[in-house]
Design a protein around this motif. Structure first.
Motif, PDB file in Angstrom:
ATOM      1  N   TYR A  95      13.069  39.987  -9.042  1.00  0.00           N
ATOM      2  CA  TYR A  95      12.917  39.119 -10.213  1.00  0.00           C
ATOM      3  C   TYR A  95      13.198  37.644  -9.925  1.00  0.00           C
ATOM      4  O   TYR A  95      12.497  36.765 -10.416  1.00  0.00           O
ATOM      5  N   TYR A  96      14.243  37.398  -9.155  1.00  0.00           N
ATOM      6  CA  TYR A  96      14.742  36.031  -9.052  1.00  0.00           C
ATOM      7  C   TYR A  96      14.656  35.490  -7.633  1.00  0.00           C
ATOM      8  O   TYR A  96      14.798  36.238  -6.653  1.00  0.00           O
ATOM      9  N   ILE A  97      14.455  34.181  -7.548  1.00  0.00           N
ATOM     10  CA  ILE A  97      14.418  33.515  -6.256  1.00  0.00           C
ATOM     11  C   ILE A  97      15.547  32.479  -6.219  1.00  0.00           C
ATOM     12  O   ILE A  97      15.978  32.001  -7.272  1.00  0.00           O
ATOM     13  N   PRO A  98      16.043  32.141  -5.030  1.00  0.00           N
ATOM     14  CA  PRO A  98      17.048  31.073  -4.968  1.00  0.00           C
ATOM     15  C   PRO A  98      16.405  29.753  -5.377  1.00  0.00           C
ATOM     16  O   PRO A  98      15.306  29.422  -4.916  1.00  0.00           O
ATOM     17  N   ASN A  99      17.061  29.033  -6.235  1.00  0.00           N
ATOM     18  CA  ASN A  99      16.501  27.789  -6.764  1.00  0.00           C
ATOM     19  C   ASN A  99      16.996  26.612  -5.925  1.00  0.00           C
ATOM     20  O   ASN A  99      18.056  26.045  -6.186  1.00  0.00           O
ATOM     21  N   PHE A 100      16.203  26.236  -4.912  1.00  0.00           N
ATOM     22  CA  PHE A 100      16.558  25.113  -4.053  1.00  0.00           C
ATOM     23  C   PHE A 100      15.730  23.874  -4.415  1.00  0.00           C
ATOM     24  O   PHE A 100      15.395  23.064  -3.559  1.00  0.00           O
ATOM     25  N   PHE A 101      15.423  23.745  -5.707  1.00  0.00           N
ATOM     26  CA  PHE A 101      14.656  22.591  -6.183  1.00  0.00           C
ATOM     27  C   PHE A 101      15.480  21.530  -6.923  1.00  0.00           C
ATOM     28  O   PHE A 101      14.978  20.421  -7.111  1.00  0.00           O
ATOM     29  N   PRO A 102      16.728  21.806  -7.376  1.00  0.00           N
ATOM     30  CA  PRO A 102      17.477  20.728  -8.010  1.00  0.00           C
ATOM     31  C   PRO A 102      17.588  19.504  -7.104  1.00  0.00           C
ATOM     32  O   PRO A 102      17.845  19.628  -5.909  1.00  0.00           O
ATOM     33  N   MET A 103      17.366  18.337  -7.666  1.00  0.00           N
ATOM     34  CA  MET A 103      17.371  17.039  -6.981  1.00  0.00           C
ATOM     35  C   MET A 103      16.132  16.814  -6.117  1.00  0.00           C
ATOM     36  O   MET A 103      15.964  15.742  -5.550  1.00  0.00           O
ATOM     37  N   GLN A 104      15.269  17.822  -6.008  1.00  0.00           N
ATOM     38  CA  GLN A 104      14.024  17.633  -5.268  1.00  0.00           C
ATOM     39  C   GLN A 104      12.898  18.408  -5.967  1.00  0.00           C
ATOM     40  O   GLN A 104      12.012  18.979  -5.346  1.00  0.00           O
ATOM     41  N   PHE A 105      12.951  18.358  -7.293  1.00  0.00           N
ATOM     42  CA  PHE A 105      11.991  19.094  -8.115  1.00  0.00           C
ATOM     43  C   PHE A 105      10.564  18.578  -7.919  1.00  0.00           C
ATOM     44  O   PHE A 105       9.598  19.309  -8.149  1.00  0.00           O
ATOM     45  N   ILE A 106      10.431  17.342  -7.484  1.00  0.00           N
ATOM     46  CA  ILE A 106       9.090  16.778  -7.264  1.00  0.00           C
ATOM     47  C   ILE A 106       8.312  17.593  -6.242  1.00  0.00           C
ATOM     48  O   ILE A 106       7.078  17.685  -6.310  1.00  0.00           O
ATOM     49  N   TYR A 107       9.008  18.225  -5.290  1.00  0.00           N
ATOM     50  CA  TYR A 107       8.313  19.036  -4.298  1.00  0.00           C
ATOM     51  C   TYR A 107       7.668  20.257  -4.954  1.00  0.00           C
ATOM     52  O   TYR A 107       6.545  20.631  -4.623  1.00  0.00           O
ATOM     53  N   LEU A 108       8.384  20.876  -5.893  1.00  0.00           N
ATOM     54  CA  LEU A 108       7.795  22.014  -6.609  1.00  0.00           C
ATOM     55  C   LEU A 108       6.596  21.564  -7.428  1.00  0.00           C
ATOM     56  O   LEU A 108       5.572  22.256  -7.490  1.00  0.00           O
ATOM     57  N   LYS A 109       6.707  20.399  -8.071  1.00  0.00           N
ATOM     58  CA  LYS A 109       5.580  19.886  -8.861  1.00  0.00           C
ATOM     59  C   LYS A 109       4.338  19.727  -8.005  1.00  0.00           C
ATOM     60  O   LYS A 109       3.236  20.093  -8.410  1.00  0.00           O
ATOM     61  N   LYS A 110       4.513  19.191  -6.810  1.00  0.00           N
ATOM     62  CA  LYS A 110       3.365  18.954  -5.943  1.00  0.00           C
ATOM     63  C   LYS A 110       2.798  20.263  -5.404  1.00  0.00           C
ATOM     64  O   LYS A 110       1.587  20.412  -5.250  1.00  0.00           O
ATOM     65  N   ILE A 111       3.655  21.236  -5.112  1.00  0.00           N
ATOM     66  CA  ILE A 111       3.180  22.558  -4.694  1.00  0.00           C
ATOM     67  C   ILE A 111       2.405  23.214  -5.835  1.00  0.00           C
ATOM     68  O   ILE A 111       1.335  23.792  -5.632  1.00  0.00           O
TER      69      ILE A 111
END
Length: 519
Positions: A136-152
């Protein structure tokens, strides 16, 4: 969703680096992995979150991981039993287990203040959830670099959840759950076999590509002259003192190329550097400060030439400046991300020059060309001498970005010369075969002498805006510009507009405000 290019992805998985990253993420579900090893994994793939973390703070983070790990273990048997009976333990239930103060309390009863204080621990919480619920869940390593998820997400057409409002801390806490659902759906569609592979794809394979692409874009496509300036306020930690590029709290309305003047708080209390926004501002639902910019091109101001708190307080300009947006009158408290007006920036440069700093090193803010003394005799003079030069000055090209007297589909028929019903101009045009739509419809008149004439022209422009499916309607004459935007009910309201004079367009701040509305 767009598919992964299998050849490239398989080559990565079979490479030494790909195998190493997958093996690193295997530790998430390894019962023998220590909390220290999991924290090291997070630090490796989300270094921005752990920038300037002290030894004491790291020990607190380890304690937090231990606490959640023990709590999940204590309830794991109960959860397994419920799942065997076909009951799915959803994210709200898991959150309630930790945050509800008593059994009668439900998730919706948890106060916003609790989620506000816990939001910063989402990364650590996600590590434990992915350890015990990898399906169900993945480690959330996007805080402070959320822009990378947006671009993906943009690259693969992944539909991320709607962004909660800044003060909706409950919604921001729940964002993680919705994000996991979307990313798991993407994994299934692309035959990604395990949590380790999905993490390797996001944090190893794609994130490195996104970073390279961003570095290339930073070098290639910065605007020649920035249009906006903002103030950033904070303290330099050890890492920031030598930082060349990185994330900083800012306005979400920051645009690439904008000027960022940095005021360092206690104990320094000086404006001692100027940066450039290397990316548009973005919202991070997991970040304490909510919105960030990726900044670089630092220009350091020596301590003896930096502008002190006392210098700002003694400035005649800032003493006389109106209160709205005056970061000096606010004593630099809670103003990070506030706009610096053109005149503010002029004063800052004057003060630096007075202290002996070479202000030629600093970027210059865009200053619009003066309208000048134009003679308006006919309606076409408003178009040719006022409107077209303004749109071109904003960077849009005639007959490409905007066109005059456009014919486009309108219900069962077409507008056009035969019907004598066509908008004077359309801006941001999208043509699909014989169909034309646009973002902005513009209606031009020589002089609307009273509110009755403005009303008639609003109705006429609104009909064109409906036909062209436009989001913005602008009506103008030799005196004024009025800009209307579709509201939440998807309508243009006649009383809801922003008005400018043509002289306003000579003011750099008003120029930028109008350009944003038309963009």
């Amino acid at each position: 969703m767009n598919k992964i290019i299998k050849l490239h992805w398989n080559n990565y998985l079979n490479s030494d680096s790909g195998k190493e990253v997958v093996a690193a993420f295997d530790k998430l579900t390894d019962p023998n992995a220590t909390m220290e090893e999991l924290l090291q994994l997070a630090s490796r793939f989300d270094p921005e979150f752990f920038r300037n973390t002290s030894t004491n703070e790291r020990n607190q983070e380890l304690g937090f991981l231990d606490f959640f790990n023990n709590e999940i273990q204590n309830i794991r048997l109960e959860i397994d039993k419920l799942e065997q009976e076909g009951s799915y333990i959803d994210y709200k239930t898991l959150s309630s287990i930790f945050f509800c103060e008593n059994e009668e309390m439900e998730f919706e009863d948890i106060p916003q203040s609790t989620f506000k204080s816990e939001l910063g621990f989402n990364l650590l919480w996600s590590i434990i959830l992915s350890r015990y619920f990898p399906e169900y869940y993945i480690p959330n390593f996007f805080p402070m670099q959320f822009i990378y998820l947006k671009k993906i997400a943009e690259k693969y057409d992944i539909e991320l959840p709607d962004m909660p409002n800044r003060s909706d801390y409950r919604g921001r806490w729940l964002y993680y759950d919705e994000m996991c659902k979307q990313l798991n759906e993407f994994a299934i569609e692309n035959d990604i076999q395990s949590l380790s592979e999905l993490c390797a794809f996001l944090y190893g394979y794609e994130m490195s590509v996104v970073k390279e692409e961003m570095e290339y874009e930073h070098r290639k496509s910065m605007p020649d002259v920035p249009e906006q300036a903002w103030i950033l306020v904070g303290n330099y930690g050890e890492a920031e003192k030598t930082m060349k590029e990185g994330f900083w709290q800012s306005s979400p309305f920051t645009s690439k190329g904008d000027i960022l003047v940095f005021y360092e708080k206690s104990p320094v209390k000086k404006l001692n550097s100027v940066w450039t926004a290397l990316e548009d501002g973005f919202i991070d639902p997991f970040g304490h400060y909510y919105s960030f910019s990726y900044i670089g091109n630092k220009i350091e101001i020596p301590d003896d030439k930096a502008i002190s708190y006392a210098d700002f307080k003694n400035s005649d300009y800032f003493k006389a400046r109106d209160k709205k947006g005056n970061f000096v009158s606010k004593n630099f408290q809670d103003v990070s991300g506030w706009q610096v007006t053109f005149d503010d920036y002029v004063e800052i440069k004057r003060m630096l020059l007075e202290k002996g700093f070479d202000i030629e090193k600093l970027p210059k803010l865009y200053e619009p060309v003066k309208v000048g003394n134009v003679k308006i005799e006919h309606e076409k003079d408003v178009s040719e001498q006022l409107l077209i030069p303004l749109l071109e000055q904003m960077g849009w090209v005639k007959d490409k970005d905007f066109k005059g007297e456009v014919e486009f589909n309108a219900g069962r028929g077409k507008t056009g010369f035969a019907s004598e019903k066509r908008p004077d101009f359309l801006l941001h045009i999208v043509e699909t075969k014989d169909d034309i739509e646009a973002k902005v419809a513009i209606e031009v008149k020589r002089h609307m002498k009273n509110e009755k004439e403005i009303h008639e022209n609003f109705k006429q422009g609104r009909s064109y805006a409906k036909w062209g499916a436009t989001e913005v309607l602008m009506i103008c004459d030799m005196i004024r510009i009025r800009v209307y935007q579709r509201n939440k009910k998807n309508r243009f309201e006649e009383t809801d507009y922003t008005e400018f004079s043509w002289n306003d367009t000579e003011n750099p701040d008003k120029f930028v405000e109008l350009k944003k509305l038309l963009s």
